[in-house]
Write a protein that holds these residues in place. Sequence first.
Motif, PDB file in Angstrom:
ATOM      1  N   GLU A  28      27.398   4.175  22.420  1.00 21.11           N
ATOM      2  CA  GLU A  28      27.825   2.777  22.429  1.00 21.11           C
ATOM      3  C   GLU A  28      26.917   1.902  21.572  1.00 21.11           C
ATOM      4  OE1 GLU A  28      27.889   1.533  26.517  1.00 21.11           O
ATOM      5  OE2 GLU A  28      29.047   3.262  27.169  1.00 21.11           O
ATOM      6  N   GLY A  29      27.488   0.784  21.140  1.00 20.67           N
ATOM      7  CA  GLY A  29      26.689  -0.276  20.531  1.00 20.67           C
ATOM      8  C   GLY A  29      26.057   0.082  19.194  1.00 20.67           C
TER       9      GLY A  29
ATOM     10  N   ILE B 280      31.520  -6.092  28.514  1.00 21.80           N
ATOM     11  CA  ILE B 280      32.620  -5.195  28.859  1.00 21.80           C
ATOM     12  C   ILE B 280      33.870  -6.030  29.115  1.00 21.80           C
ATOM     13  CG2 ILE B 280      33.374  -3.325  30.383  1.00 21.80           C
ATOM     14  CD1 ILE B 280      30.723  -2.786  28.797  1.00 21.80           C
ATOM     15  N   VAL B 281      34.963  -5.666  28.447  1.00 21.44           N
ATOM     16  CA  VAL B 281      36.218  -6.410  28.595  1.00 21.44           C
ATOM     17  C   VAL B 281      37.167  -5.641  29.507  1.00 21.44           C
ATOM     18  CG1 VAL B 281      38.200  -7.427  27.402  1.00 21.44           C
ATOM     19  CG2 VAL B 281      35.924  -7.471  26.332  1.00 21.44           C
ATOM     20  N   TYR B 282      37.417  -6.245  30.661  1.00 11.58           N
ATOM     21  CA  TYR B 282      38.314  -5.672  31.673  1.00 11.58           C
ATOM     22  C   TYR B 282      39.615  -6.482  31.738  1.00 11.58           C
ATOM     23  CZ  TYR B 282      39.748  -3.876  36.284  1.00 11.58           C
ATOM     24  OH  TYR B 282      40.443  -3.299  37.320  1.00 11.58           O
ATOM     25  N   ASN B 283      39.483  -7.805  31.548  1.00 12.27           N
ATOM     26  CA  ASN B 283      40.657  -8.673  31.536  1.00 12.27           C
ATOM     27  C   ASN B 283      40.392  -9.867  30.610  1.00 12.27           C
ATOM     28  OD1 ASN B 283      39.123 -10.605  32.997  1.00 12.27           O
ATOM     29  ND2 ASN B 283      39.693  -9.635  34.920  1.00 12.27           N
TER      30      ASN B 283
ATOM     31  N   LEU C 208      31.899  -6.460  21.850  1.00 15.43           N
ATOM     32  CA  LEU C 208      32.898  -6.423  22.914  1.00 15.43           C
ATOM     33  C   LEU C 208      33.310  -4.966  23.087  1.00 15.43           C
ATOM     34  CD1 LEU C 208      35.140  -9.432  21.820  1.00 15.43           C
ATOM     35  CD2 LEU C 208      33.474  -9.405  23.695  1.00 15.43           C
ATOM     36  N   GLN C 209      33.278  -4.500  24.335  1.00 15.74           N
ATOM     37  CA  GLN C 209      33.573  -3.090  24.602  1.00 15.74           C
ATOM     38  C   GLN C 209      34.644  -2.969  25.676  1.00 15.74           C
ATOM     39  OE1 GLN C 209      30.353  -0.112  24.689  1.00 15.74           O
ATOM     40  NE2 GLN C 209      30.957   0.288  26.805  1.00 15.74           N
ATOM     41  N   PRO C 210      35.722  -2.232  25.405  1.00 13.24           N
ATOM     42  CA  PRO C 210      36.764  -2.084  26.414  1.00 13.24           C
ATOM     43  C   PRO C 210      36.277  -1.311  27.632  1.00 13.24           C
ATOM     44  CG  PRO C 210      37.185  -0.625  24.545  1.00 13.24           C
ATOM     45  CD  PRO C 210      36.029  -1.503  24.163  1.00 13.24           C
ATOM     46  N   GLU C 211      36.641  -1.790  28.805  1.00 16.37           N
ATOM     47  CA  GLU C 211      36.396  -1.010  30.025  1.00 16.37           C
ATOM     48  C   GLU C 211      37.300   0.225  29.928  1.00 16.37           C
ATOM     49  OE1 GLU C 211      36.356   0.814  33.574  1.00 16.37           O
ATOM     50  OE2 GLU C 211      38.198  -0.295  33.132  1.00 16.37           O
ATOM     51  N   TRP C 212      36.723   1.397  30.146  1.00 13.92           N
ATOM     52  CA  TRP C 212      37.383   2.662  29.800  1.00 13.92           C
ATOM     53  C   TRP C 212      38.761   2.803  30.439  1.00 13.92           C
ATOM     54  CZ3 TRP C 212      37.091   6.098  26.140  1.00 13.92           C
ATOM     55  CH2 TRP C 212      37.663   7.364  26.301  1.00 13.92           C
TER      56      TRP C 212
ATOM     57  N   ILE D 262      42.158  -2.806  24.209  1.00 13.81           N
ATOM     58  CA  ILE D 262      41.728  -2.568  22.822  1.00 13.81           C
ATOM     59  C   ILE D 262      42.500  -3.449  21.832  1.00 13.81           C
ATOM     60  CG2 ILE D 262      41.793  -0.867  20.923  1.00 13.81           C
ATOM     61  CD1 ILE D 262      40.538   1.157  22.846  1.00 13.81           C
ATOM     62  N   PRO D 263      43.834  -3.537  21.920  1.00 12.77           N
ATOM     63  CA  PRO D 263      44.530  -4.431  20.979  1.00 12.77           C
ATOM     64  C   PRO D 263      44.084  -5.888  21.123  1.00 12.77           C
ATOM     65  CG  PRO D 263      46.097  -2.980  22.089  1.00 12.77           C
ATOM     66  CD  PRO D 263      44.783  -2.800  22.774  1.00 12.77           C
ATOM     67  N   GLU D 264      43.780  -6.326  22.336  1.00  9.61           N
ATOM     68  CA  GLU D 264      43.315  -7.698  22.567  1.00  9.61           C
ATOM     69  C   GLU D 264      41.931  -7.901  21.941  1.00  9.61           C
ATOM     70  OE1 GLU D 264      43.437  -8.190  26.796  1.00  9.61           O
ATOM     71  OE2 GLU D 264      45.628  -8.140  26.889  1.00  9.61           O
TER      72      GLU D 264
END
Length: 209
Positions: free
Chosen positions: A27-28, A147-150, A172-176, A183-185
């Motif tokens: 990551e990162g 972490i982006v969850y919503n 910005l990292q998508p929550e798995w 990811i598109p957002e």
Amino acid sequence: MKKEIQQLVDAGLMLPLMEEFYTIQGEGYHKGTAAYFVRIGGCDVGCHWCDVKESWNANLHPPTEIAKIVENAKKYSDTIVITGGEPLTWDMTALTSQLKAEGLQIHIETSGAYKLTGIWDWVCLSPKKMKLPTKEVYDKADELKVIVYNKDDFRFAEEQASKVNKNCILYLQPEWSKRDKVIPEIVDYVMKHPKWKVSLQTHKYLNIP
């Protein structure tokens, strides 16, 4: 005996070691780099999407002498990543001093919720809404990884970006578990706000720890 061990843990001379392993940083900023990971048990930040919930209870992980941790780490890599759990739950001064004495590069992955102790070559700050970072960690952060969850996490990311130092790299990292949705957002957001970069958990795509 238990009291003596607890005193050593409190002083950072022993630490609740959950696991240690040699792998590729996924990551990162340092993704793709070989590194030795030391995962310290204990965390009360409590992210519902945490992928290492077994790290939360420090009592499940044996107090380990830091000299032993250093001895293992230096065999594998010049880059050591201290992660958790929340490593700053504990005093990192003695561990990082011994790692530095061996000429190693030391990175930390932290929520920043506790006092910054230790000597670090790289501070990866991944703040959480439930327990915000201390000012000192904002000031010292080399990278900010949100972490982006919503969708609300984009608001939170901007709020956090306003608090770190001007040289801090923003990710910005998508929550798995939500990656297909977010990811598109994230891609759209980064293209509109190019001060941000995308971080992916590449180790999961590579199927390595």
